[in-house]
Design an enzyme around this catalytic site. Structure first.
Site, mmCIF file in Angstrom:
data_model
loop_
_atom_site.group_PDB
_atom_site.id
_atom_site.type_symbol
_atom_site.label_atom_id
_atom_site.label_comp_id
_atom_site.label_asym_id
_atom_site.label_seq_id
_atom_site.Cartn_x
_atom_site.Cartn_y
_atom_site.Cartn_z
ATOM 1 N N ALA A 1 0.740 -1.068 -0.049
ATOM 2 C CA ALA A 1 0.181 0.091 -0.189
ATOM 3 C C ALA A 1 0.906 1.394 0.104
ATOM 4 O O ALA A 1 2.107 1.407 0.702
ATOM 5 C CB ALA A 1 -0.951 0.031 1.147
ATOM 6 N N GLU A 2 0.360 2.315 -0.701
ATOM 7 C CA GLU A 2 1.172 3.467 -0.878
ATOM 8 C C GLU A 2 1.254 4.039 0.353
ATOM 9 O O GLU A 2 2.540 5.020 0.674
ATOM 10 C CB GLU A 2 0.612 4.307 -1.674
ATOM 11 C CG GLU A 2 0.620 3.798 -3.298
ATOM 12 C CD GLU A 2 -0.796 3.353 -3.359
ATOM 13 O OE1 GLU A 2 -1.856 3.974 -4.365
ATOM 14 O OE2 GLU A 2 -1.363 2.348 -2.903
ATOM 15 N N ASN A 3 0.615 4.150 1.398
ATOM 16 C CA ASN A 3 0.699 4.800 2.770
ATOM 17 C C ASN A 3 1.800 4.082 3.689
ATOM 18 O O ASN A 3 2.277 4.670 4.371
ATOM 19 C CB ASN A 3 -0.701 4.834 3.485
ATOM 20 C CG ASN A 3 -1.305 3.764 3.691
ATOM 21 O OD1 ASN A 3 -1.659 2.861 2.646
ATOM 22 N ND2 ASN A 3 -1.753 3.356 4.953
ATOM 23 N N GLY A 4 2.131 3.202 3.163
ATOM 24 C CA GLY A 4 3.420 2.256 3.701
ATOM 25 C C GLY A 4 3.313 1.068 4.499
ATOM 26 O O GLY A 4 3.407 1.142 5.679
ATOM 27 N N SER B 1 6.033 6.872 3.317
ATOM 28 C CA SER B 1 5.478 6.708 1.591
ATOM 29 C C SER B 1 6.830 6.806 0.802
ATOM 30 O O SER B 1 6.863 6.436 -0.584
ATOM 31 C CB SER B 1 4.826 7.795 1.446
ATOM 32 O OG SER B 1 3.191 7.574 1.937
#
Length: 468
Positions: free
Chosen positions: A293-296, A332
């Site tokens: 996921a891009e948020n980490g 991120s």
């Protein structure tokens, strides 16, 4: 070292002047915005602000939309200016010419912040080459491919949110809520952070400190409490919903996800776009597929219902999720290093249109100001395989598989496979798409009638439902 704890949020933001540049952390439409500081800044009233963020978040919630609602923003630099649903006040201000908007791919936004904070004035990237975001930028070729010049970003202030802090400003984050905080803090002359708990120096072990206090100027305690169950969620149609063509039902949204899931290899690392691509999650049990996921986050599980939702465990689409053994959390910048560094085996994205040459358009369409790139440009360029899931036609019955994209493209010639509610098509070695499978009950002629792009037809056509 100095004590960086400030007694109130109002004191923490009191010196932000008119015309300042401010980076605002927070993810999606509602998750982990620095709500206490945003409310204080709204009350302080500084105007003419240049705001850098992923997006302003949901209207009617304590997000960065508070600043737009108070008409404090003169320029917005973000990955999202619009999202599905009714237009926000910020969109209305963009249309009225009151608010200047610069759209930046999500991964490039954090990389520009990281660069600015590191004293690097500029860098070249393949992300955005050949798209609208490349307009007016220097282009150079590396290894035969075009790259555009992006400038590093520094800001006057950053307002952030963490989990715990000590009095020196050492910060601990929790779960998937680290997102932009690191890069935004490093790019700011004055970084202000709110946290749930402030402890004495030494109570955080060195291993618990994710961001050292040298990057933080002020710490304040969070006082705005947000009920997880009341958080706005991204609107989505029912998984069972489906369209009819010629009086016959096509695949449902869930079935599109099921067919796309079957394309993924076991032990692969994949990323799922928001909306329809999220349906893939429901068909990965026992597959040993690692979700990114891009948020980490890396190695998260399926959706969690609201009764057991944790506000720090959510995917990039804002869905609360379960975590699996071996899960890892990071910021991120690291998330997009995974993406652009070719460590993603596949990405599943939605689309407004796919062109006959593989061009992907999924971030902007007429009628909405700006658009919403999010991480799609970085993902489409970085993933080894790009799978698009979408309905075969748009809400007005127009083909979405077109000879040439009419909407602004996300990435050129990047799409490998398209899964619609009527067909599966794969781009071949000649750069054209081959129709390989049909939804049960539909003929080649029916599908081609709803397809604008020129396609080849496989000699041995399969049935989509048989490939589950």
């Amino acid at each position: 070292m100095e004590d960086k704890v400030v007694s109130t949020a109002a004191d923490a933001v009191a010196d932000i002047p008119d015309g300042a540049s401010v980076a605002v952390a927070g993810f999606g439409i509602s998750h982990r915005f620095p709500s206490t500081l945003l409310e204080a800044l709204q009350g302080q009233g500084a105007s003419g602000l240049t705001v850098y963020c992923n997006g302003l978040g949901s209207q009617g919630a304590p997000t960065a939309q508070l600043l737009a609602e108070n008409e404090q923003i003169s320029k917005l630099v973000a990955s999202f200016s619009s999202r599905p649903g009714p237009p926000t006040l910020a969109e209305e201000q963009i249309l009225a010419g009151k608010l200047e908007f610069e759209v930046v791919p999500q991964g490039i936004l954090v990389e520009r912040m990281r660069a600015g904070g590191s004293g690097i004035p500029a860098f070249y990237t393949e992300v955005g080459a050949g798209t609208k975001v490349a307009e007016g930028k220097d282009v150079r070729f590396f290894d035969g491919r075009p790259h555009i010049l992006e400038r590093g970003i520094t800001t006057d202030f950053a307002i952030l949110r963490g989990y715990r802090a000590d009095r020196y400003g050492n910060i601990q984050f929790r779960g998937g809520s680290r997102n932009f905080n690191d890069s935004f803090a490093k790019a700011a002359r004055t970084a202000i952070i709110e946290v749930e708990e402030i402890v004495e120096v030494g109570e955080l072990s060195p291993e618990e400190i994710h961001l050292p206090g040298v990057f933080i100027a002020r710490v304040v305690k969070t006082t705005t409490k947000v009920d997880v169950s009341s958080l706005p969620q991204r609107s989505a149609r029912s998984a069972d919903s489906h369209r009819e063509y010629n009086g016959k039902p096509a695949l449902s949204r869930a079935e599109i996800g099921r067919r796309a899931a079957a394309l993924l290899e076991d032990e692969s690392v994949i990323n799922l776009g928001a909306g329809l691509p999220n349906q893939v999650v429901n068909y990965l049990d026992g597959r040993d597929v690692v979700l990114h996921a891009e948020n980490g986050m890396l190695n998260y599980g399926g959706f969690a219902d609201i009764e057991r939702a944790d506000p720090d465990f959510h995917d990039a689409g804002g869905n609360f999720i379960d975590v699996l053994p071996g899960v890892s959390f990071f910021d991120s910048v690291t998330s997009f290093e995974i993406a652009r560094g070719k460590r993603l085996d596949a990405v599943v994205l939605g689309a407004y249109q796919v062109g006959g040459n593989g061009d992907l358009a999924n971030w902007a369409h007429p009628g909405r100001p700006g658009g919403g790139i999010g991480g799609a440009m970085d993902l489409a360029v970085g993933a080894k395989s790009v799978i698009v899931t979408m309905e075969h036609v748009d809400s007005k019955g127009r083909p979405k598989l077109v000879q040439e994209c009419h909407y602004p493209i996300t990435a050129a010639e990047c799409t490998n496979v398209v899964v619609t509610d009527l067909a599966l098509l794969r781009r071949n070695e000649r750069g054209r798409f081959t129709l390989e499978e049909l939804a049960a009950g539909f003929s080649v002629e029916e599908v081609l009638e709803l397809t604008e792009m020129d396609v080849d037809v496989a000699k041995n056509l399969g049935v989509m439902q048989d490939a589950w």
